[in-house]
Design a protein around this motif. Structure first.
Motif, mmCIF file in Angstrom:
data_model
loop_
_atom_site.group_PDB
_atom_site.id
_atom_site.type_symbol
_atom_site.label_atom_id
_atom_site.label_comp_id
_atom_site.label_asym_id
_atom_site.label_seq_id
_atom_site.Cartn_x
_atom_site.Cartn_y
_atom_site.Cartn_z
ATOM 1 N N VAL A 180 0.806 -1.348 -0.088
ATOM 2 C CA VAL A 180 -0.068 0.040 -0.149
ATOM 3 C C VAL A 180 1.095 1.289 0.074
ATOM 4 N N ALA A 181 1.933 1.127 0.708
ATOM 5 C CA ALA A 181 2.824 2.360 0.749
ATOM 6 C C ALA A 181 3.493 2.523 -0.483
ATOM 7 N N LEU A 182 3.862 1.544 -1.241
ATOM 8 C CA LEU A 182 4.386 1.668 -2.432
ATOM 9 C C LEU A 182 3.462 2.325 -3.557
ATOM 10 N N LEU A 183 2.208 1.773 -3.414
ATOM 11 C CA LEU A 183 1.270 2.401 -4.488
ATOM 12 C C LEU A 183 0.673 3.921 -4.045
ATOM 13 N N HIS A 184 1.009 4.081 -2.719
ATOM 14 C CA HIS A 184 0.718 5.496 -2.133
ATOM 15 C C HIS A 184 1.468 6.444 -2.688
ATOM 16 N N SER A 185 2.744 6.129 -2.897
ATOM 17 C CA SER A 185 3.836 6.717 -3.207
ATOM 18 C C SER A 185 3.949 7.166 -4.665
ATOM 19 N N GLN A 186 3.019 6.779 -5.257
ATOM 20 C CA GLN A 186 2.866 6.954 -6.917
ATOM 21 C C GLN A 186 1.649 7.376 -7.279
ATOM 22 N N LEU A 187 0.568 7.210 -6.450
ATOM 23 C CA LEU A 187 -0.894 7.601 -6.867
ATOM 24 C C LEU A 187 -1.763 7.948 -5.743
ATOM 25 N N GLN A 188 -1.078 8.418 -4.476
ATOM 26 C CA GLN A 188 -1.819 8.593 -3.235
ATOM 27 C C GLN A 188 -2.564 7.209 -3.048
ATOM 28 N N SER A 189 -3.946 7.612 -2.593
ATOM 29 C CA SER A 189 -4.743 6.410 -2.284
ATOM 30 C C SER A 189 -6.247 6.720 -2.804
ATOM 31 N N PRO A 190 -6.295 6.705 -4.134
ATOM 32 C CA PRO A 190 -7.690 6.857 -4.479
ATOM 33 C C PRO A 190 -8.549 5.810 -4.453
ATOM 34 N N LEU A 191 -10.100 6.025 -4.698
ATOM 35 C CA LEU A 191 -10.989 5.184 -4.397
ATOM 36 C C LEU A 191 -10.993 3.864 -5.466
ATOM 37 N N PHE A 192 -11.292 2.600 -4.712
ATOM 38 C CA PHE A 192 -11.384 1.496 -5.382
ATOM 39 C C PHE A 192 -12.311 1.782 -6.886
ATOM 40 N N ALA A 193 -11.879 1.468 -7.890
ATOM 41 C CA ALA A 193 -12.603 1.778 -9.140
ATOM 42 C C ALA A 193 -12.776 0.547 -10.107
ATOM 43 N N PRO A 194 -14.012 0.687 -10.802
ATOM 44 C CA PRO A 194 -13.942 -0.647 -11.740
ATOM 45 C C PRO A 194 -13.084 -0.409 -12.882
ATOM 46 N N GLY A 195 -12.349 -1.555 -13.131
ATOM 47 C CA GLY A 195 -11.292 -1.431 -14.098
ATOM 48 C C GLY A 195 -9.967 -1.087 -13.395
#
Length: 502
Positions: A182-197
């Motif tokens: 989660v920290a690695l993804l957050h460093s790139q994209l913040q933490s957006p909402l779950f999204a279809p697709g």
């Protein structure tokens, strides 16, 4: 529905079990009626609130609650069709398990502590089901670990404490892997909402390796609770816990939380198109396939009833992972509906195992000879659960396995179809001998520790009623799978509304 309820109903669903649980902690052991009232009130109120949300989501309404939490990551609860699949399962089975646990622990010590953590456990489970982003999911996922540990070690024996330590080592380590991901993804994209697709497609080109590593870390983390090979070692050991806890671990909370995390990661974070681009789906499917066969094979050698059911869970939960990893709509429907069907079938089997243990002192398979005559209702429920696990029509298990098999053909994975068939044969090999002992082998020795728990029934009514209810669901979900109120129809709604196959 008013704007107030559209915002606060998800929070109310969590609080409906959390608040009674906190009060229960403060109760004295002799306050039995108040404890039972709080348990049942919380379970019933939660189910009513969930039904209200279910009807509104089916009509297309959106539930959304958000408060600031971390920079770039709010604490978000949202009610969508996918989250409701897990929330309804948890709420219905929690009500049944609460009734069962009240009877099972009637004369046990430390009941206030048990039911307090019991309520916290379902609160964390519903919280992660309603989580709207990865940070919120991680928060409730870790709370679930902390809430279930005291339940695993409830009996306080050396065996229970050893199993609890192993459970904690596995689950905390898995949570750490998810935290890193989660920290690695957050460093790139913040933490957006779950999204279809999914939402990572914009950084695939420049961050291919980071996304691959992150996916592997998070699958390993979720795989601990989902009991994917080789991260399954805690589950058979945790069977020293009381039967209501075993039911909770296998059918309502822990293993389902891991499987649900995998579903969210595959479809609402990465998405099917990104999964194909990064070539992540095939390895996940192979891992699920190996786990399916391994769990079924190991179950054959187990002579303890609950341990055989535990290895069966290791196999059966991986059907869910295999379904979503095949990245096809029919297979996804099969995986999603098996999340519900397996939960209902497995909780029935654990209720039955608990009834045999509490009433007859039976824990081993060879001790079941002739139990069908002494406990016909429990044996009938076990039979329905076992036939469902094998996939015999018209049980619920047949429906989900049929969709998984057709999905394997649809996505051009004939090997998965063969694995499903072979696993079904192994399921028959470890369940049918039990049914034979129940119904066709005569009892030749006394029961290990028979107790008269009821003058009218084969055991206490609080142990019978939840088991018969879930056993009936096994048949109803199979016979009426094509109706608009079935788990199958809801799984089809999820795939049609929220999943994307680009």
């Amino acid at each position: 529905m008013s704007a107030f309820w559209l915002e606060y109903l998800p929070l109310a669903i969590i609080l409906s079990s959390l608040l009674p649980g906190l009060i229960i902690f403060a109760l004295k052991e002799h306050q039995v009626k108040l404890r039972i009232t709080l348990n049942m009130l919380g379970a019933v109120v939660k189910l009513i609130l969930v039904i209200l949300m279910l009807q509104a989501v089916k009509a297309g309404q959106i539930f959304f609650f958000s408060i600031p939490f971390l920079p770039g990551a709010d604490l978000v609860l949202q009610g969508d069709a996918l989250s409701l699949l897990f929330v309804v399962l948890s709420s219905v089975l929690w009500l049944a398990t609460t009734v069962y646990a009240i009877g099972y622990l009637e004369n046990s010590p430390l009941r206030s502590r048990f039911f307090g953590y019991f309520s916290l456990c379902v609160s964390a489970t519903v919280g992660l089901a309603l989580a709207g982003n990865l940070v919120t999911f991680l928060l409730f996922y870790e709370l679930l670990t902390l809430a279930t540990f005291p339940l695993v070690v409830h009996r306080g024996t050396a065996e229970a404490l050893s199993a609890g330590r192993r459970y904690l080592i596995y689950t905390v380590s898995g949570g750490l892997l998810i935290f890193i991901g989660v920290a690695l993804l957050h460093s790139q994209l913040q933490s957006p909402l779950f999204a279809p697709g999914g939402y990572i497609d914009g950084i695939i080109t420049e961050q291919r390796w980071l996304l691959t590593i992150t996916f592997c870390l998070m699958i390993a983390g979720f795989g601990v609770k989902a009991a994917l090979l080789p991260l399954h070692g805690w589950l058979p050991q945790a069977m020293v816990a009381p039967a209501p806890v075993s039911a909770l671990l296998h059918a309502v909370a822990v293993v389902k939380a891991g499987a649900f995390g995998i579903i969210r990661l595959v479809y609402d974070v990465y998405g099917s198109d990104s999964m194909r681009q990064l070539q992540l789906a095939e390895p996940l499917m192979v891992l699920a396939a190996i786990t399916i066969l391994y769990g079924s094979w190991r179950a054959l050698a187990q002579q303890d009833i609950k341990r055989r059911l535990a290895y069966s869970t290791i196999s059966q939960v991986s059907y869910i992972t295999a379904g979503v990893a095949m990245l096809g709509p029919i297979a996804a429907v099969g995986g999603l509906v098996h999340l519900v069907h397996q939960g209902v079938m497995k909780i029935t089997l654990f209720f039955c195992a608990g009834n045999f243990a509490e009433t007859l002192g039976v824990h081993k398979i060879h001790q079941l000879n002739g139990a069908g005559r002494r406990m016909p209702l429990t044996s009938l429920a076990f039979t329905l659960g076992a036939l469902g696990m094998i996939g015999i029509p018209p049980t619920a298990g047949f429906i989900s396995k049929w969709y998984l098999g057709v999905g394997a053909v649809e996505t051009d994975h004939p090997m998965m179809l063969l694995i499903f068939i072979f696993s079904g044969l192994l399921n028959a090999a470890y369940f049918l001998p039990i049914l034979y002992r129940l119904w066709f082998v005569r009892q030749t020795t006394r029961w290990p520790a028979e107790r008269c728990l009821s003058k009218r029934f084969e055991t206490h009514w609080t142990l019978l009623l939840p088991m018969l209810f879930t056993a009936l669901l096994i048949i109803l979900m199979g016979l009426f799978a094509s109706t608009g109120v079935s788990p199958l129809s809801w799984a089809e709604l999820i795939v049609g509304r929220e999943f994307r196959y680009d």
